[in-house]
Design a protein around this motif. Structure first.
Motif, PDB file in Angstrom:
ATOM      1  N   PHE A  94      14.003  -5.950   0.646  1.00 61.05           N
ATOM      2  CA  PHE A  94      12.824  -5.465   1.357  1.00 61.05           C
ATOM      3  C   PHE A  94      13.229  -4.308   2.259  1.00 61.05           C
ATOM      4  N   VAL A  95      12.273  -3.408   2.507  1.00 60.29           N
ATOM      5  CA  VAL A  95      12.484  -2.389   3.527  1.00 60.29           C
ATOM      6  C   VAL A  95      11.369  -2.479   4.567  1.00 60.29           C
ATOM      7  N   PHE A  96      11.753  -2.187   5.794  1.00 60.42           N
ATOM      8  CA  PHE A  96      10.769  -2.091   6.863  1.00 60.42           C
ATOM      9  C   PHE A  96       9.867  -0.891   6.619  1.00 60.42           C
ATOM     10  N   GLN A  97       8.669  -0.950   7.108  1.00 63.53           N
ATOM     11  CA  GLN A  97       7.821   0.223   7.087  1.00 63.53           C
ATOM     12  C   GLN A  97       8.384   1.268   8.048  1.00 63.53           C
ATOM     13  N   ALA A 133       5.032 -15.969  -4.636  1.00 64.34           N
ATOM     14  CA  ALA A 133       4.615 -16.636  -5.873  1.00 64.34           C
ATOM     15  C   ALA A 133       3.881 -15.682  -6.802  1.00 64.34           C
ATOM     16  N   ASP A 134       3.166 -14.719  -6.251  1.00 65.22           N
ATOM     17  CA  ASP A 134       2.404 -13.755  -7.057  1.00 65.22           C
ATOM     18  C   ASP A 134       2.921 -12.335  -6.818  1.00 65.22           C
ATOM     19  N   LEU A 135       4.204 -12.205  -6.763  1.00 63.89           N
ATOM     20  CA  LEU A 135       4.829 -10.933  -6.392  1.00 63.89           C
ATOM     21  C   LEU A 135       4.543  -9.839  -7.412  1.00 63.89           C
ATOM     22  N   ARG A 136       4.377  -8.616  -6.922  1.00 68.64           N
ATOM     23  CA  ARG A 136       4.233  -7.421  -7.755  1.00 68.64           C
ATOM     24  C   ARG A 136       5.217  -6.369  -7.263  1.00 68.64           C
ATOM     25  N   ILE A 172       3.455  -5.251  -0.536  1.00 68.83           N
ATOM     26  CA  ILE A 172       3.631  -5.515   0.888  1.00 68.83           C
ATOM     27  C   ILE A 172       3.682  -7.027   1.080  1.00 68.83           C
ATOM     28  N   VAL A 173       4.730  -7.507   1.717  1.00 68.24           N
ATOM     29  CA  VAL A 173       4.933  -8.937   1.970  1.00 68.24           C
ATOM     30  C   VAL A 173       5.039  -9.137   3.478  1.00 68.24           C
ATOM     31  N   GLU A 174       4.439 -10.190   3.967  1.00 64.81           N
ATOM     32  CA  GLU A 174       4.487 -10.457   5.394  1.00 64.81           C
ATOM     33  C   GLU A 174       5.637 -11.398   5.726  1.00 64.81           C
ATOM     34  N   ALA A 175       6.420 -10.967   6.711  1.00 64.48           N
ATOM     35  CA  ALA A 175       7.506 -11.807   7.214  1.00 64.48           C
ATOM     36  C   ALA A 175       7.054 -12.452   8.521  1.00 64.48           C
ATOM     37  N   VAL A 212       5.548  -9.358  10.497  1.00 55.93           N
ATOM     38  CA  VAL A 212       5.992  -7.990  10.206  1.00 55.93           C
ATOM     39  C   VAL A 212       5.758  -7.689   8.737  1.00 55.93           C
ATOM     40  N   PRO A 213       5.051  -6.584   8.417  1.00 58.96           N
ATOM     41  CA  PRO A 213       4.887  -6.210   7.008  1.00 58.96           C
ATOM     42  C   PRO A 213       6.169  -5.572   6.462  1.00 58.96           C
ATOM     43  N   LEU A 214       6.580  -6.006   5.280  1.00 56.67           N
ATOM     44  CA  LEU A 214       7.762  -5.475   4.607  1.00 56.67           C
ATOM     45  C   LEU A 214       7.366  -4.996   3.219  1.00 56.67           C
TER      46      LEU A 214
END
Length: 909
Positions: free
Chosen positions: A832-835, A857-860, A864-867, A879-881
């Motif tokens: 992952f990278v930080f915005q 589970a539904d990754l694309r 954007i994934v929330e930590a 934090v959005p990653l």
């Protein structure tokens, strides 16, 4: 011996540009993908592409499948021309073959062997697990210069090599018989890059399709050594990659890469009398480092190419990692054909290379116009002067007259030893003294120059002339001659020059990389003691490609790259604190001073010796039975059968756990919950920081493991030789003595160096490996945080493999080095990278937090994934990653737990 066995492969191309044609050469029909035809059918202007880009384009045309290679990818290559030689486009490149050396090759073969066990677990056929493209592994990184300076040195070093590496060699010999499309070149044959240049490479490759057609295409490769680029001199496009990328290529997966910028390097004129190819390559390296060519292709062009032998070109191409480029490419021309002829390639192959290259617009002629480049620079060969590079960087070129002054300046400024120029100390048990700048290692070594007859013959002639005047190496100099192949030893012997090299101290010590990779062996104890007790800045002079501080020998701080004849000259002088252009080397047996100009051979004499002693028959004889090996290789006994008989007691080769409990279908993805932070790293943490390398300390986790296994410290060897044992390598991951984990601080708040972390539940400071094991026993997943350019430097498979085995599920950074990011995905770790504008420091993280990553589970790709970050004081933040799984293929790798599991399941199905 005939050309390499071809493999059956189906052309995957959708052939959007209708360019599949047939070429007839001496009555043999070859199917190929025609670049001129593709230009007629819509790829406007591609005849103006650099030759290296044409090779890439052909690769895309041949593999167009609508997924890994699309029509848009191919069109982007054409659009590159109208976009000033730039394209922000990622493509999938499939090399024709893979080249390995034994350090990096062993873990790849271990993984293949483990995949066969995994296939049986899935109820499949173990015979399906084979490389899908040809793979050659050359054992060249294990010989060490223990014995030197005598007639028995070679035999003694070979004996020690087999003693130290017997377990690895048993395993590789099993692989040689067990796998199809996999060949092992045994120890004592030569350096992988020179064997590649002299024998393995074909310039144009062939394969038989299922329909029975013979498909012709450019010879391309990736190699598990950065100097794979040497073969670019033979118009073979290839470069070094990490082990994971090499394994992917072996298993038929595309290599993800950006369409490169191509820097054109124009050569004019010709080298002057007394100037060597080494002097030229050091000049080129300095110029290109200054230009800035990292991650770019460099392609050489111009009339100066007509005055460079193939060996000169290979010398320049070899140093691409030192000038920072992905490759240093030379197109096919008449000199390419000459070299293929003299080096013993089959007549049919040479005819195919000429006909195919001309049909494709890949053959350089004086009449052809210059290609379009992203940018250019130019060098008149006549301006090159005798040079060395040092004391610590390959691009640190110094003209020969300036070496003395350069060292003395470094002694004062870099080594902080002002007013010590004349310091000399006695050596116990000897009648001489040592001082700053004395040469204690003089090594004719490495692939860079031992591919080039002009500098090897020159070294032999200089030794002959020196011996005639009664000169020999100074007694404190550890001398060595480690040719890049048996061909070199054969022509030095045939020319009558080896006996003169022996007289001045340069006896044969082995065929392998030796001093250039740090396998220089120990200095005599009394010399080492004098250096270290008196803090002397000793010097090494080697004909290598890397001279980083600490690489050549722990006793030597100042390291200089030089041509083989200059290596001999500095051994005779015994010091770099002498201007070899004006001061005498030594006093001859007649009492008169001997100057370098007195013994330097003329270009005419060097060329005469080359013409008389280097023949096609010599190459044919030395490579007639190249895979058989010597008597010691022949006596190695190993298991037979499709699967390897793992020895639980081996400390070199172990069955890795990647496929334990594997199921026929991948386990559905799930969120990472309640993860702990294993490390907080700053900017530009390199794979050298992450990956195990160098010596193994007894007090380290790896050292403790070996001691528990009954291995004494004297037999620890080094991490490189133990890459086939995950137990050693995972213990060495993040164990670099200079790495800084910001979770670990001293009483003053300063970050502590070394591979330590804090086990958060207890607050205990532990080695990173020990903490990871404790977390694993507690069922706690791990994450790593980092800054910019995480994983830059040399691509190394164990930087990702070790991270995986420590239980790290995700790495969150401000940015990644491209190859390491890909390697993490290949090992089932999600990057992952930080915005923009964010980072762990900006968020105030200290490593005590718990991390939960939702939405997996539904990754694309690039989702954007929330930590969810829970701090120790009970507060939390979200934090959005950005997920840096970039493609659908990479997503499939991750879903399966890694690229190896993905391929295994597909083959089992």
């Amino acid at each position: 011996m005939s050309a390499p066995t071809t493999v059956t492969t189906a052309p995957a191309s959708l052939d959007s540009f209708k360019c599949r044609k047939t070429l007839s050469v001496d009555g043999q029909a070859y199917v190929y993908y025609s670049l001129p035809e593709a230009e007629k059918n819509g790829l406007t202007g591609i005849s103006k592409l650099p030759y290296s880009m044409k090779v890439l384009l052909e690769n895309l045309l041949r593999h167009e499948d609508g997924r890994s290679v699309t029509k848009a990818d191919i069109v982007a290559m054409s659009e590159w021309l109208t976009n000033t030689g730039k394209a922000e486009k990622e493509i999938g490149f499939r090399p024709a073959r893979v080249l390995m050396q034994d350090f990096t090759g062993v873990p790849a073969v271990v993984d293949l062997a483990a995949m066969r066990d995994g296939m049986l677990t899935l109820g499949g056929d173990a015979k399906k697990i084979n490389p899908l493209v040809p793979v050659d592994l050359v054992i060249d990184h294990s010989v060490i210069v223990d014995a030197f300076g005598n007639a028995d040195a070679f035999a003694k070093n070979v004996e020690l090599e087999y003693e130290r590496n017997g377990e690895r060699y048993v395993f590789l010999k099993w692989g040689q018989d067990a796998f199809a499309n996999f060949r092992v070149v045994p120890p004592g044959t030569g350096i992988c890059h020179q064997v590649n240049l002299e024998y393995l490479a074909q310039t144009v490759w062939t394969a038989v399709t299922p329909e029975g057609d013979t498909l012709a295409y450019p010879d391309t490769l990736v190699g598990t050594d950065s100097h794979t680029t040497m073969v670019n001199g033979l118009a073979v496009l290839g470069w070094g990659v990490g082990g994971i990328e090499a394994e992917a290529a072996m298993l038929g997966q595309p290599q993800s890469m950006l369409i490169p910028e191509v820097i054109g390097f124009k050569l004019t004129g010709a080298l002057k009398e007394g100037v060597t190819a080494t002097d030229l390559v050091l000049t080129v390296t300095q110029m290109l480092r200054k230009k800035g060519v990292v991650n770019k292709f460099v392609e050489f062009y111009g009339p100066g190419l007509d005055h460079l032998t193939l060996a000169d070109r290979a010398t320049i191409a070899n140093m691409a990692p030192e000038y920072g480029a992905t490759c240093g490419f030379f197109p096919v021309d008449g000199e390419t054909l000459n070299y293929l002829t003299i080096s013993g390639r089959e007549a049919a192959r040479i005819a195919l290379v000429e006909a195919y290259s001309k049909a494709q617009g890949l053959f350089r002629t004086k009449e052809a116009g210059d290609p379009v480049f992203t940018d250019t620079l130019e060098l008149d060969l006549a301006t090159v002067v005798p040079s060395v590079a040092g004391p610590k960087r390959p691009e640190g070129r110094i003209s020969l007259p300036d070496v003395k002054a350069g060292f003395l300046a470094a002694l004062e400024t870099e080594y902080k030893k002002p007013n010590e120029q004349g310091k000399r100390v006695p050596v116990d048990g000897h009648g001489y003294k040592l001082g700053h700048g004395d040469v204690v290692i003089a090594a004719i070594t490495s692939c860079t120059n031992t591919s080039n007859p002009s500098v090897l013959i020159a070294a032999g002639l200089l030794a002959r002339n020196a011996a005639a005047k009664g000169l020999k190496a100074k007694p404190w100099v550890k001398t060595s001659l480690a040719p890049g192949s048996q061909v070199v030893a054969a022509y030095l012997e045939k020319a009558g020059l080896q006996k003169h090299l022996d007289k001045v101290g340069f006896n044969l010590v082995g065929f392998g990389c030796t001093t250039c990779i740090g396998n220089s062996g120990p200095l005599p104890a009394e010399i080492s003691k004098s250096i270290n007790d008196n803090s002397l800045v000793a010097a090494a002079v080697l004909s290598g490609n890397r001279n980083f501080e600490g690489r050549v020998s722990p006793d030597v701080q100042a390291n200089y790259l030089a041509s083989p004849p200059l290596v001999v000259a500095y051994a005779l002088a015994g010091t770099v604190v002498r201007d070899l252009s004006t001061e005498p080397l030594a006093t001859g047996s007649d009492g008169n001073p001997v100057y370098l100009k007195d013994i330097w051979p003329s270009n005419k004499e060097v060329q005469q010796f080359i013409a008389e002693n280097i023949t096609r028959d010599l190459f044919k004889a030395r490579y007639a039975d190249v895979f058989r090996g010597d008597d010691m290789w022949a006596t190695i006994r190993t298991s037979t059968g499709l699967t390897y008989g793992w020895d639980d007691k081996s400390t070199y080769v172990q069955n890795p756990p990647y496929f334990q409990g594997i199921t026929k279908t991948a386990v559905p993805l799930k969120d990472i919950e309640g993860a702990r932070v294993l490390a907080l790293f700053g900017d530009k943490i390199t794979t050298d920081h992450i990956s195990p390398a160098g010596s193994i300390k007894a007090a380290s986790p790896a050292g403790k493991y070996l001691l528990d296994e009954g291995v004494q410290p004297a037999d620890f060897n080094q991490y490189g030789t133990r890459r086939g044992n995950h137990e050693v390598m995972m213990r060495g991951t993040f164990a670099n003595i200079r790495i800084k984990n910001h979770m670990v601080r001293d009483a003053s708040g300063n970050v502590v160096e070394g591979g330590y972390t804090i086990h958060q539940p207890t607050g205990e400071r532990l080695a990173i490996y020990d903490a990871a094991q404790r977390y694993a026993s507690e069922g706690v997943p791990l994450v790593v945080f980092a800054g910019i350019e995480y994983g830059n430097g040399s691509s190394r498979d164990w930087a990702a493999k070790g991270t995986n085995l420590l239980g790290v599920k995700a790495v969150v950074a401000q940015s990644f080095e491209r190859i390491h990011r890909s390697n993490l995905v290949g090992m089932g770790i999600i990057p992952f990278v930080f915005q923009a504008g964010s980072g762990w420091e900006a968020l105030g993280l200290d490593g005590s937090e718990k991390i939960t990553l939702r939405g997996l589970a539904d990754l694309r790709p690039r989702q954007i994934v929330e930590a969810e970050i829970e701090k120790a004081d009970g507060s939390s933040l979200t934090v959005p990653l950005i997920c840096r799984i970039d493609t659908l293929d990479e997503l499939e790798y991750y879903r399966n737990g890694g690229i190896l599991q993905y391929v295994l399941r597909n083959l089992a199905a």
